[in-house]
Scaffold this active site. Sequence first.
Site, mmCIF file in Angstrom:
data_model
loop_
_atom_site.group_PDB
_atom_site.id
_atom_site.type_symbol
_atom_site.label_atom_id
_atom_site.label_comp_id
_atom_site.label_asym_id
_atom_site.label_seq_id
_atom_site.Cartn_x
_atom_site.Cartn_y
_atom_site.Cartn_z
ATOM 1 N N ILE A 31 0.727 -1.355 0.295
ATOM 2 C CA ILE A 31 -0.270 0.417 0.004
ATOM 3 C C ILE A 31 0.595 1.030 0.355
ATOM 4 C CG2 ILE A 31 -1.742 -1.096 1.090
ATOM 5 C CD1 ILE A 31 -1.140 0.671 3.706
ATOM 6 N N GLN A 93 12.433 -2.935 9.431
ATOM 7 C CA GLN A 93 11.160 -3.559 9.421
ATOM 8 C C GLN A 93 10.050 -2.824 10.071
ATOM 9 O OE1 GLN A 93 11.826 -6.950 11.128
ATOM 10 N NE2 GLN A 93 9.854 -8.379 10.910
ATOM 11 N N HIS A 99 8.203 -10.842 5.533
ATOM 12 C CA HIS A 99 7.575 -10.567 4.487
ATOM 13 C C HIS A 99 9.073 -9.915 3.502
ATOM 14 C CE1 HIS A 99 7.541 -6.188 6.396
ATOM 15 N NE2 HIS A 99 7.598 -6.015 5.474
#
Length: 141
Positions: A31, A93, A99
């Site tokens: 996003i 992070q 991820h």
Amino acid sequence: MTDCVFCGIVSGDVPSVKVAETASTYAFMDINPANDGHLLVIPKQHSTDLLDIGADDLSAVTLEAQRIARAMVDDAGADGVNLLNCCKAPAWQTVFHFHLHVIPRYADRSVDRLSLPWQPGVAGDRVVMKEYAETLATALH
């Protein structure tokens, strides 16, 4: 984990723009993309970071990232791809569910907004390199 946004994405409680899904991985658009097409590949099973994830999930996420990277180059117009993992807050992070960022790269700098945070070609201190290498080599034996 009930407070993990990525676990919420896997469960369907948090919306995402899904790209691909396997039995153990989920890939979705980032996003806050670095470039158009930037996405994330995560294990469905929660792992906090690179130091926490099991070998099977790490392998599955990496192989899925490779499959997606190939499609980015072969079919979606990317000229290259960066894979990025950030492990722990000092390494950028911000979501504490493992991820891999899969970031398409473009030769056309007018559409590629990403730049390196260090300068390739600037030599490091050889003494420091040797000391660090010895520390790691000792720890790995």
